[in-house]
Design a protein around this motif. Structure first.
Motif, PDB file in Angstrom:
ATOM      1  N   LEU A   1     -63.433  35.358  29.912  1.00 52.90           N
ATOM      2  CA  LEU A   1     -63.515  36.017  31.207  1.00 52.90           C
ATOM      3  C   LEU A   1     -64.612  37.060  31.067  1.00 52.90           C
ATOM      4  N   MET A   2     -65.652  36.919  31.860  1.00 51.14           N
ATOM      5  CA  MET A   2     -66.805  37.812  31.769  1.00 51.14           C
ATOM      6  C   MET A   2     -67.141  38.335  33.150  1.00 51.14           C
ATOM      7  N   VAL A   3     -67.332  39.638  33.233  1.00 51.11           N
ATOM      8  CA  VAL A   3     -67.765  40.276  34.467  1.00 51.11           C
ATOM      9  C   VAL A   3     -69.062  41.015  34.163  1.00 51.11           C
ATOM     10  N   ALA A   4     -70.032  40.895  35.055  1.00 50.71           N
ATOM     11  CA  ALA A   4     -71.303  41.604  34.890  1.00 50.71           C
ATOM     12  C   ALA A   4     -71.021  43.095  34.706  1.00 50.71           C
ATOM     13  N   SER A   5     -71.643  43.690  33.713  1.00 54.50           N
ATOM     14  CA  SER A   5     -71.372  45.097  33.367  1.00 54.50           C
ATOM     15  C   SER A   5     -71.393  46.049  34.561  1.00 54.50           C
ATOM     16  N   PRO A   6     -72.409  45.985  35.431  1.00 62.36           N
ATOM     17  CA  PRO A   6     -72.420  46.955  36.539  1.00 62.36           C
ATOM     18  C   PRO A   6     -71.338  46.715  37.586  1.00 62.36           C
ATOM     19  N   LEU A   7     -70.682  45.561  37.537  1.00 62.24           N
ATOM     20  CA  LEU A   7     -69.669  45.235  38.546  1.00 62.24           C
ATOM     21  C   LEU A   7     -68.248  45.347  38.025  1.00 62.24           C
ATOM     22  N   ARG A   8     -68.109  45.802  36.789  1.00 65.40           N
ATOM     23  CA  ARG A   8     -66.763  45.991  36.238  1.00 65.40           C
ATOM     24  C   ARG A   8     -66.076  47.128  36.987  1.00 65.40           C
ATOM     25  N   GLY A   9     -64.782  46.958  37.203  1.00 63.63           N
ATOM     26  CA  GLY A   9     -64.029  47.961  37.948  1.00 63.63           C
ATOM     27  C   GLY A   9     -64.061  47.760  39.457  1.00 63.63           C
ATOM     28  N   HIS A  10     -64.602  46.617  39.910  1.00 63.03           N
ATOM     29  CA  HIS A  10     -64.681  46.327  41.341  1.00 63.03           C
ATOM     30  C   HIS A  10     -63.755  45.181  41.755  1.00 63.03           C
ATOM     31  N   GLY A  11     -62.805  44.818  40.891  1.00 58.57           N
ATOM     32  CA  GLY A  11     -61.835  43.794  41.252  1.00 58.57           C
ATOM     33  C   GLY A  11     -62.224  42.370  40.897  1.00 58.57           C
ATOM     34  N   VAL A  12     -63.366  42.193  40.262  1.00 57.15           N
ATOM     35  CA  VAL A  12     -63.843  40.850  39.932  1.00 57.15           C
ATOM     36  C   VAL A  12     -62.945  40.203  38.873  1.00 57.15           C
ATOM     37  N   GLY A  13     -62.679  40.916  37.794  1.00 61.20           N
ATOM     38  CA  GLY A  13     -61.815  40.387  36.741  1.00 61.20           C
ATOM     39  C   GLY A  13     -60.419  40.100  37.260  1.00 61.20           C
ATOM     40  N   SER A  14     -59.886  41.000  38.066  1.00 58.29           N
ATOM     41  CA  SER A  14     -58.556  40.796  38.659  1.00 58.29           C
ATOM     42  C   SER A  14     -58.540  39.549  39.530  1.00 58.29           C
ATOM     43  N   ALA A  15     -59.585  39.342  40.318  1.00 57.93           N
ATOM     44  CA  ALA A  15     -59.658  38.162  41.188  1.00 57.93           C
ATOM     45  C   ALA A  15     -59.731  36.877  40.368  1.00 57.93           C
ATOM     46  N   LEU A  16     -60.486  36.897  39.281  1.00 60.46           N
ATOM     47  CA  LEU A  16     -60.571  35.715  38.420  1.00 60.46           C
ATOM     48  C   LEU A  16     -59.217  35.405  37.780  1.00 60.46           C
ATOM     49  N   LEU A  17     -58.497  36.433  37.351  1.00 55.41           N
ATOM     50  CA  LEU A  17     -57.173  36.217  36.763  1.00 55.41           C
ATOM     51  C   LEU A  17     -56.166  35.753  37.813  1.00 55.41           C
ATOM     52  N   LEU A  18     -56.209  36.338  38.994  1.00 50.79           N
ATOM     53  CA  LEU A  18     -55.305  35.922  40.064  1.00 50.79           C
ATOM     54  C   LEU A  18     -55.535  34.456  40.412  1.00 50.79           C
ATOM     55  N   HIS A  19     -56.783  34.056  40.479  1.00 53.67           N
ATOM     56  CA  HIS A  19     -57.107  32.660  40.759  1.00 53.67           C
ATOM     57  C   HIS A  19     -56.554  31.757  39.661  1.00 53.67           C
ATOM     58  N   ALA A  20     -56.698  32.170  38.416  1.00 54.59           N
ATOM     59  CA  ALA A  20     -56.193  31.371  37.291  1.00 54.59           C
ATOM     60  C   ALA A  20     -54.681  31.223  37.370  1.00 54.59           C
ATOM     61  N   THR A  21     -53.983  32.305  37.666  1.00 50.05           N
ATOM     62  CA  THR A  21     -52.519  32.232  37.715  1.00 50.05           C
ATOM     63  C   THR A  21     -52.060  31.409  38.914  1.00 50.05           C
ATOM     64  N   SER A  22     -52.764  31.507  40.027  1.00 48.53           N
ATOM     65  CA  SER A  22     -52.361  30.719  41.196  1.00 48.53           C
ATOM     66  C   SER A  22     -52.640  29.237  40.977  1.00 48.53           C
ATOM     67  N   CYS A  23     -53.683  28.904  40.259  1.00 52.34           N
ATOM     68  CA  CYS A  23     -53.981  27.501  39.941  1.00 52.34           C
ATOM     69  C   CYS A  23     -52.974  26.935  38.949  1.00 52.34           C
ATOM     70  N   SER A  24     -52.392  27.786  38.135  1.00 47.79           N
ATOM     71  CA  SER A  24     -51.435  27.332  37.123  1.00 47.79           C
ATOM     72  C   SER A  24     -50.065  27.049  37.723  1.00 47.79           C
ATOM     73  N   ALA A  25     -49.764  27.655  38.848  1.00 48.34           N
ATOM     74  CA  ALA A  25     -48.544  27.390  39.624  1.00 48.34           C
ATOM     75  C   ALA A  25     -47.299  27.200  38.765  1.00 48.34           C
ATOM     76  N   GLY A  26     -46.948  28.202  38.004  1.00 52.88           N
ATOM     77  CA  GLY A  26     -45.717  28.151  37.223  1.00 52.88           C
ATOM     78  C   GLY A  26     -45.862  27.565  35.837  1.00 52.88           C
ATOM     79  N   ALA A  27     -46.989  26.922  35.549  1.00 50.05           N
ATOM     80  CA  ALA A  27     -47.207  26.389  34.206  1.00 50.05           C
ATOM     81  C   ALA A  27     -47.571  27.531  33.260  1.00 50.05           C
ATOM     82  N   ARG A  28     -47.451  27.287  31.999  1.00 48.17           N
ATOM     83  CA  ARG A  28     -47.811  28.320  31.022  1.00 48.17           C
ATOM     84  C   ARG A  28     -49.320  28.552  31.042  1.00 48.17           C
ATOM     85  N   LEU A  29     -49.698  29.806  30.914  1.00 52.62           N
ATOM     86  CA  LEU A  29     -51.106  30.193  30.888  1.00 52.62           C
ATOM     87  C   LEU A  29     -51.272  31.262  29.827  1.00 52.62           C
ATOM     88  N   PHE A  30     -52.193  31.033  28.913  1.00 51.07           N
ATOM     89  CA  PHE A  30     -52.445  31.944  27.806  1.00 51.07           C
ATOM     90  C   PHE A  30     -53.890  32.432  27.841  1.00 51.07           C
TER      91      PHE A  30
END
Length: 149
Positions: free
Chosen positions: A75-104
């Motif tokens: 998971l990589m976020v451009a340095s100047p854009l860290r803290g703007h919700g990008v990483g959180s959005a990428l993780l939220l997308h990953a968890t929603s795509c996993s739909a109850g399956a295990r995710l590590f």
């Protein structure tokens, strides 16, 4: 006055994203092997990108090579854009795509920012691996879901 927060949009990465992906990656600037690795991840189809106001802001690489379970390898976020919700959005997308399956995923013990991001997204530490990076153990995390298989 209300100020609208910029919207983060997640989509599958495409070949034309490669130059921007390499440019935003903080490791690729110093290690040409990372640029090759990014190209491989892209070719394998395991990558999603985040756009913030039509600018490529980050990416996530996810596969099922971790004991057959879904695993966020990078998971990589451009340095100047860290803290703007990008990483959180990428993780939220990953968890929603996993739909109850295990995710590590994992991060180095020294990466306190990623540890905070994972905790805020509902991941719990579940293991540790020594010896990958000398003196900096790899912490393994699992997305905390209510299901038990």
């Amino acid at each position: 006055m209300n100020v609208r927060a910029p919207a983060v949009r997640i989509r599958a990465a495409v070949c034309t994203d490669l130059p921007a992906l390499i440019s935003l990656d903080s490791v690729a600037a110093d290690d040409p092997r990372r640029a090759v690795q990014i190209g491989q991840w892209l070719a394998d189809g395991h990558m999603h990108v985040a756009e913030l106001d039509d600018t490529l802001a980050g990416y996530r690489v996810q596969h099922r090579h971790f004991f057959g379970e879904a695993f966020i390898e990078m998971l990589m976020v451009a340095s100047p854009l860290r803290g703007h919700g990008v990483g959180s959005a990428l993780l939220l997308h990953a968890t929603s795509c996993s739909a109850g399956a295990r995710l590590f995923t994992s991060t180095n013990q020294s990466n306190a920012n990623m540890q905070r991001l994972l905790a805020a997204a509902g991941f719990q530490q579940c293991g540790i691996v020594h010896g990958l990076d000398e003196g900096d153990p790899e912490l393994i995390y699992r997305f905390a879901t209510d299901d038990v298989r």
